[in-house]
Design a protein around this motif. Structure first.
Motif, PDB file in Angstrom:
ATOM      1  N   UNK A 109       7.826  26.272 -65.965  1.00  0.00           N
ATOM      2  CA  UNK A 109       8.582  26.484 -64.734  1.00  0.00           C
ATOM      3  C   UNK A 109       9.571  25.338 -64.605  1.00  0.00           C
ATOM      4  N   UNK A 110      10.836  25.672 -64.685  1.00  0.00           N
ATOM      5  CA  UNK A 110      11.872  24.643 -64.722  1.00  0.00           C
ATOM      6  C   UNK A 110      12.798  24.784 -63.525  1.00  0.00           C
ATOM      7  N   UNK A 206      13.257  18.988 -65.542  1.00  0.00           N
ATOM      8  CA  UNK A 206      14.187  18.732 -66.647  1.00  0.00           C
ATOM      9  C   UNK A 206      14.544  20.016 -67.360  1.00  0.00           C
ATOM     10  N   UNK A 207      15.810  20.198 -67.618  1.00  0.00           N
ATOM     11  CA  UNK A 207      16.159  21.314 -68.482  1.00  0.00           C
ATOM     12  C   UNK A 207      15.749  20.896 -69.890  1.00  0.00           C
ATOM     13  N   UNK A 208      15.494  21.900 -70.712  1.00  0.00           N
ATOM     14  CA  UNK A 208      14.912  21.639 -72.024  1.00  0.00           C
ATOM     15  C   UNK A 208      15.737  20.617 -72.821  1.00  0.00           C
ATOM     16  N   UNK A 209      17.046  20.655 -72.661  1.00  0.00           N
ATOM     17  CA  UNK A 209      17.908  19.742 -73.399  1.00  0.00           C
ATOM     18  C   UNK A 209      17.715  18.279 -73.021  1.00  0.00           C
ATOM     19  N   UNK A 211      14.789  16.776 -72.368  1.00  0.00           N
ATOM     20  CA  UNK A 211      13.409  16.335 -72.504  1.00  0.00           C
ATOM     21  C   UNK A 211      13.255  14.976 -73.149  1.00  0.00           C
ATOM     22  N   UNK A 212      14.166  14.673 -74.058  1.00  0.00           N
ATOM     23  CA  UNK A 212      14.081  13.385 -74.746  1.00  0.00           C
ATOM     24  C   UNK A 212      13.988  12.228 -73.768  1.00  0.00           C
ATOM     25  N   UNK A 213      14.688  12.366 -72.652  1.00  0.00           N
ATOM     26  CA  UNK A 213      14.773  11.267 -71.688  1.00  0.00           C
ATOM     27  C   UNK A 213      13.431  10.864 -71.087  1.00  0.00           C
ATOM     28  N   UNK A 214      12.583  11.839 -70.806  1.00  0.00           N
ATOM     29  CA  UNK A 214      11.287  11.480 -70.204  1.00  0.00           C
ATOM     30  C   UNK A 214      10.411  10.738 -71.164  1.00  0.00           C
ATOM     31  N   UNK A 215      10.490  11.118 -72.441  1.00  0.00           N
ATOM     32  CA  UNK A 215       9.508  10.596 -73.368  1.00  0.00           C
ATOM     33  C   UNK A 215      10.019   9.336 -74.030  1.00  0.00           C
ATOM     34  N   UNK A 222       9.669  14.437 -78.213  1.00  0.00           N
ATOM     35  CA  UNK A 222      10.169  15.483 -77.319  1.00  0.00           C
ATOM     36  C   UNK A 222      10.360  16.788 -78.083  1.00  0.00           C
ATOM     37  N   UNK A 223      10.972  16.711 -79.247  1.00  0.00           N
ATOM     38  CA  UNK A 223      11.245  17.924 -80.025  1.00  0.00           C
ATOM     39  C   UNK A 223       9.948  18.566 -80.510  1.00  0.00           C
TER      40      UNK A 223
END
Ligand code: ADP
Ligand code: MG
Length: 266
Positions: A109-110, A206-209, A211-215, A222-223
């Motif tokens: 759910x985004x 977060x939009x899927x693009x 995701x890197x930022x959170x991790x 993230x990928x």
């Protein structure tokens, strides 16, 4: 003591030994009923066992309910779909059938804050509990903190297993707080361990693009995490207005136009 009395006592004793208190309690009533209605042995036994089955099902529901730790009593009937016209209503109803649990499909759910992501996740959790599935609610931050503590106390494996065990794991609020590398790794472990085995319902702003930022800016984790999450998944984007904001705005508008608030206001 007559033969009937001792037989009765013996049945009571056996039911107690078998831990069937509801059947034991119903025994005298059902015996009287069988006598009065002249019902056969099978019908009597069926009625007696039904008491225990009902009680056991109730106990199981209560225990699943307590275990699940859903943060609110929300139900899908209370979700206002009209307030969220962009949301795929048919898909939400499909999810409500819980078929997604059968093949470990994940639900993502985004959307921005206040659009009902947690509410929808909790509604699915409620349905899952009522259907008798072990369900567990946690936030991403709590999950990471639990696994961190567990690692310090030498309970990492057990705690990881705990998060892998429920049929449905709700992980709320992924991305609200940036995750340190270790926390991201913890979430990754849970996602990996559950992959193709048990559904995760995850909410995120977060939009899927992004995701890197959170991790911890770890694009690799993230990928890899997204790969597993999305492989078998339903993604619901909720981009509408915040429901709370709508309420505030409606109220403010009413105040401005000088109309009193009345029941039925949202
Ligand atoms: P999010 O998790 O997306 O930030 P929540 O699910 O916590 O948002 O929703 C915020 C509040 O608004 C909650 O009290 C929730 O019950 C309510 N809400 C949000 N969307 C709806 C909706 N479509 N119908 C009814 N209540 C809603
Ligand atoms: Mg939320």
């Amino acid at each position: 003591m007559s033969a009937t009395d001792s037989l009765y006592q013996s049945i009571r004793g056996q039911l107690a030994f078998l831990r069937m208190p509801a059947a034991a309690e119903a025994l005298p009533g059902e015996l009287d009923h069988a006598m009065a209605k002249k019902i056969g042995h099978s019908a009597f036994l069926e009625r007696l066992l039904a008491h225990e089955v009902t009680a056991a099902a109730e106990r199981r529901r209560t225990s699943l309910e307590r275990f699940g730790r859903l943060p609110a009593p929300w139900r899908l009937e209370d979700f206002d779909f009209d307030a969220q016209p962009g949301l795929d209503r048919a898909m939400v109803h499909e999810l409500a059938s819980l078929r997604f649990l059968e093949d470990a499909t994940n639900v993502l759910l985004i959307g921005p804050p206040g659009v009902g992501k947690t509410m929808l996740a909790v509604c699915l959790g409620r349905l899952s509990i009522e259907a008798g599935y072990r369900t567990y609610y946690t936030t991403a931050a709590e999950l990471a903190a639990r696994l961190h503590r567990a690692a310090l106390e030498g309970r990492w494996e057990t705690t990881l297993r705990f998060f892998c065990n429920p049929r449905l794991l709700i992980v709320d609020e992924v991305g609200y707080l940036p995750m340190a590398q270790e926390a991201a790794a913890s979430l990754f472990q849970v996602v990996s361990q559950r992959y193709l085995k048990g559904s995760i319902c995850l909410t995120t702003n977060l939009s899927v693009g992004n995701w890197g930022r959170v991790f911890a800016d770890d694009q690799f984790v993230a990928a890899a995490m997204l790969d597993r999450l999305l492989h078998r998944s339903v993604v619901l984007n909720i981009q509408g207005d915040s429901y709370r904001m709508r309420q505030h705005r409606a109220r403010a508008q009413k105040l401005r136009s000088g109309k009193p608030e009345h029941e039925g206001d949202r």
